[in-house]
Scaffold this active site. Structure first.
Site, short mmCIF file in Angstrom:
data_model
loop_
_atom_site.label_atom_id
_atom_site.label_comp_id
_atom_site.label_asym_id
_atom_site.label_seq_id
_atom_site.Cartn_x
_atom_site.Cartn_y
_atom_site.Cartn_z
N GLU B 71 0.81 -1.22 0.00
CA GLU B 71 0.00 0.00 0.00
C GLU B 71 0.84 1.27 0.00
O GLU B 71 0.38 2.32 -0.46
CB GLU B 71 -0.97 0.01 1.19
CG GLU B 71 -2.11 -1.00 1.07
CD GLU B 71 -1.77 -2.39 1.56
OE1 GLU B 71 -0.57 -2.65 1.84
OE2 GLU B 71 -2.68 -3.23 1.67
N PHE B 133 -10.97 -7.75 13.80
CA PHE B 133 -9.90 -8.15 12.88
C PHE B 133 -9.62 -7.04 11.88
O PHE B 133 -10.53 -6.48 11.28
CB PHE B 133 -10.32 -9.43 12.15
CG PHE B 133 -9.30 -9.88 11.13
CD1 PHE B 133 -8.02 -10.28 11.54
CD2 PHE B 133 -9.59 -9.89 9.78
CE1 PHE B 133 -7.08 -10.67 10.61
CE2 PHE B 133 -8.64 -10.28 8.84
CZ PHE B 133 -7.39 -10.68 9.26
N GLN B 134 -8.36 -6.72 11.73
CA GLN B 134 -7.89 -5.65 10.83
C GLN B 134 -8.55 -4.30 11.14
O GLN B 134 -8.84 -3.51 10.24
CB GLN B 134 -8.10 -6.04 9.36
CG GLN B 134 -7.19 -7.20 8.96
CD GLN B 134 -7.06 -7.41 7.47
OE1 GLN B 134 -7.98 -7.14 6.71
NE2 GLN B 134 -5.91 -7.90 7.04
N LYS B 183 -17.32 -1.22 6.33
CA LYS B 183 -17.77 -2.20 5.34
C LYS B 183 -19.30 -2.21 5.19
O LYS B 183 -19.82 -2.35 4.08
CB LYS B 183 -17.27 -3.59 5.71
CG LYS B 183 -17.49 -4.60 4.60
CD LYS B 183 -16.78 -5.92 4.86
CE LYS B 183 -16.93 -6.85 3.64
NZ LYS B 183 -16.29 -8.15 3.88
N MET B 500 24.14 9.57 2.10
CA MET B 500 23.99 10.81 2.86
C MET B 500 24.27 10.56 4.34
O MET B 500 24.87 11.40 5.01
CB MET B 500 22.58 11.39 2.66
CG MET B 500 22.43 12.80 3.16
SD MET B 500 23.59 13.94 2.39
CE MET B 500 22.65 14.52 0.98
#
Lengths: 157, 596
Positions: B71, B133-134, B183, B500
């Site tokens: 993602e 969940f999630q 959802k 760097m």
């Protein structure tokens, strides 16, 4: 400040202060006559540049509808305090007298305690706490100041 | 950034919408994107967005979905697309880890003011707060790194919320907006009449449309009075597509101009009035001119700490004019004398017409003396490097890239030395060509950003300059590049170190290279090949140009060019921490190098 009466508005404002390292000395918030708006009185501190930046950052939040710096004009500030004190023996009379001097109200009485309600500028509340004889305070609840600008002009949409 | 609000959706679409079809939340989410004119959605499916993905599937090709491999890649790709095209980037990710993986990309877009709409799935409203969940508090996690975010709890609010998200993301100072959709709100069995709202009223949000003319007049007067003026432009000039009026104004006045990392290309970098980038790794002439100027004209720049150096030493002699669409950027870090709040394009256009009406001309004698001084600073040759080195110097690699691509390239970058070398040695003459994470400094940005750029400009040459440390942070996106046949060219400046970090350790930690050596690197050529791409390695300076030409000649292939560069090279010039613009470290001279 007038803010959208929405879940999350308060945390956006509180989050802004913590994320940018500004102080919140006190914060009061409640609904207004307009159901979609809450009014918030926030006390903060900082030099002019910091206060200016705080105002800009607050105005940038989508949920902040209107903002007014009360310190810029003549304004009225009121804070409410509920204070529970031990009131037994000779202290009872002393505390009652103190309540009268400060134009406070005793709103709950038991054999051993009073609850005193006092409204006024924050300094007055501080003075009352200072005047209560040592060791008698059980509990202090303060609302934090709320404020309004003097005169006919209002903070409205 | 033009607001879509004034135009509203297309009247034909509105007429169609007037029929008010019955749609589910999932269908509304997709239809709203279509009505918004979205071309690409960068995403990754998961439980909480399955209804939305099903609605997407059923709409066929109405919206093109790009399946990323992480993602973070989705957000960077949408970001790159937005930076290169000026349109809003769109992402679709699931709840929980989908959302948290997106956070780095959201914060990257936030710091550089890039318009994104990120739709995140959320667990159903009845279980929000139950550690389902999630489940994560996406709105809470993203709050400090978005322009605004929404949790849509009612189906009835969905269409308007998506419209608001696009409006907020693209108007005023742009930024990312997260729309978190539980959802159950996307339930395919619950349908309501759909209309995409034409008019929006956000009473608390009124971005400035034009600058204050009195202030603009004051600014023009100050410019005409100046003896040693300089323009300092930033990302705002790119975001507001102000390049044309800006270039016209700067040329009309004959003033020198410098730019931040984010503003490069808004004014042609090959033009003689351009002094190069300013700031920590800016040119000597740009920084010295900043130090000596008596009139600083800041356009869409935010006085970032990498630009100002030590604030106490910043532009000690200057009256400062600052144009920015965001009032909170003005006098935030540096106190300015002439603040102008407004879209930079419109303000610069107003400046031009006021300048022309006034008929005034800057003091030509003073200006000539100023240019003489600047040319003397230019003579220092602050970006010199060892051109006779037997190893490929990273600067040489970027110069060769410029030569091979004729300066006609969209170049994305990761973060570190290669980013600075690219900014110093690849002069961009057009805006939206140089795409990098300046504010957040996100390693891993370059490759996925290049995907968005390539999709936005399918016929253009797109390259990603990177380092072997940065590239590994989003290397999985090579699979996405294969799936969508994106002919990106990765130019890897491989020095084996986090360059760097190594440079700072050399300068400030007595060369104690704590964990900046990247041991156990993969064979990048074989790695690229394993993803189905072309991999090439170059180690000799004299082979670099032909290798690059070969790579760019493969118009339809993704090519990974592993360029082995001198591991000891440092980025010069440099303003070290706590120093002012006039206290730059210049590159070592030839004799100093020999001594070392």
């Amino acid at each position: 400040m007038l803010v959208e009466n929405e879940a999350g508005a308060l945390s956006r404002i509180a989050g802004l202060f913590s994320a940018r390292g500004y102080n919140i000395e006190s914060l009061t918030v409640a609904a207004t006559d307009e159901a979609s708006l809450s009014r918030m009185t926030l006390v903060t501190s900082g030099n002019d540049d910091i206060v200016e930046q705080i105002k800009k950052q607050l105005n940038k939040l989508i949920d902040v509808v209107k903002l007014q710096d009360l310190a810029e004009g003549e304004h009225i500030e009121r804070e409410m305090m509920l204070i529970k004190v031990k009131a037994a023996g000779p202290d009872r009379e002393e505390l009652k007298r103190l309540t009268e001097i400060f134009r406070a109200k005793i709103i709950d009485v038991t054999d051993a305690s009073y609850i005193v309600e006092l409204t006024g500028a924050s300094r007055k509340l501080d003075a009352f706490i200072g005047a209560v004889p040592e060791g008698l305070i059980t509990e202090v609840v303060r609302s934090g100041p709320t404020g309004i600008l003097r005169g006919a002009k209002g903070l409205t949409l | 950034m033009q607001s879509h609000l004034a135009d509203g959706p297309d009247p034909n679409e509105t007429a169609m919408a007037a029929e008010r079809p019955l749609l589910s939340g999932a269908e509304i989410a997709i239809q709203a994107l279509i009505d918004e004119g979205v071309e690409y959605v960068f995403g990754y499916p998961g439980g909480a967005v399955l209804h939305i993905y099903d609605a997407l599937f059923q709409r066929g090709d109405a919206i093109k979905h790009v399946l990323v491999r992480h993602e973070q890649g989705a957000t960077h790709a949408a970001d790159g697309y937005a930076r290169a095209t000026g349109k809003c980037g769109v992402c679709l990710v699931t709840s929980g880890p989908g959302a948290t993986n997106a956070v780095t990309g959201i914060a990257t877009a936030h710091l550089d003011s890039i318009p994104l709409v990120v739709i995140t799935g959320q667990v159903p409203t009845p279980v929000i707060g139950s550690d389902a969940f999630q489940e994560v508090d996406t709105v809470g996690i993203t709050r400090p790194c978005v322009k605004h975010n929404f949790l849509v709890k009612r189906l009835e609010d969905l269409a308007e919320t998506i419209r608001k998200a696009f409006y907020i993301a693209q108007s005023g100072r742009p930024g990312p907006v997260v729309v978190d959709i539980p959802k159950d709100v996307t339930d395919p069995n619950v349908k309501i009449p759909y209309v995409y709202p034409r008019d929006l009223n956000i009473r608390s949000y009124n971005p400035a449309k034009r600058g204050h003319l009195g202030q603009i007049r004051k600014a023009v007067e100050a410019m005409l009075d100046a003896k040693r003026p300089i323009f300092y432009t930033g990302g705002g000039a790119v975001l507001d597509d102000a390049a044309a009026p800006l270039t016209e104004l700067v040329r009309a006045l004959g003033f020198p101009i410098t730019s931040t990392l984010m503003g490069l290309g808004a004014y042609p970098m090959t033009d003689k009035q351009f002094l190069g980038m300013l700031g920590m790794h800016g040119t000597y002439e740009a920084n010295m001119a900043m130090h000596e100027t008596d009139c600083l004209i800041a356009i869409g720049a935010r006085f970032d700490d990498r630009v100002t150096g030590k604030i106490e030493h910043f532009c000690p002699h200057a009256e400062i004019i600052h144009v920015d669409v965001d009032p909170s950027s003005i006098s935030k870090n540096v106190k300015v004398q002439v603040p102008i709040v407004g879209p930079v394009g419109s303000v610069v256009t107003d400046m031009l017409s006021i300048l022309r009406e006034s008929g005034g001309r800057p003091d030509q004698t003073a200006l000539a003396a100023w240019w003489e001084q600047i040319d003397a600073w230019r003579g220092i040759d602050c970006m010199r490097y060892d051109r006779s080195s037997p190893m490929i110097k990273p600067q040489f690699a970027v110069e060769t890239l410029y030569k091979v691509t004729n300066g006609d390239l969209y170049l994305t970058s990761d973060v570190g030395q290669h980013q600075m070398f690219a900014a110093q040695f690849y002069p961009f003459d057009k805006p939206r060509r140089w795409i990098n994470s300046g504010g957040l400094g996100t390693m891993g940005f370059g490759l996925p950003a290049a995907m968005g750029v390539q999709l936005g400009h399918p016929d253009a040459q797109v390259a990603c300059i990177s380092g072997e440390a940065s590239i590994l942070m989003c290397i999985q996106e090579m699979a996405t590049c294969k799936q969508y046949s994106l002919p990106i060219k990765v130019v890897l400046l491989n020095n084996g170190y986090m360059g760097m970090v190594r440079q700072w350790q050399e300068f400030f930690y007595e060369s104690r290279y704590a964990h900046s050596y990247v041991d156990a690197l993969p064979d990048f050529v074989a790695l690229a090949q394993s993803f189905g791409h072309v991999g090439m390695r170059v180690e000799q300076p004299d082979q670099l140009e032909s290798a690059m030409r070969e790579a760019f000649a493969m118009k339809d292939r993704f090519v990974f060019l592993d360029v082995i560069v001198d591991p000891s090279e440092n980025v010069y010039p440099m303003i070290c921490a706590g120093k002012g613009h006039h206290e730059m470290e210049l590159p070592p001279t030839m004799s100093e190098r020999e001594l070392a």
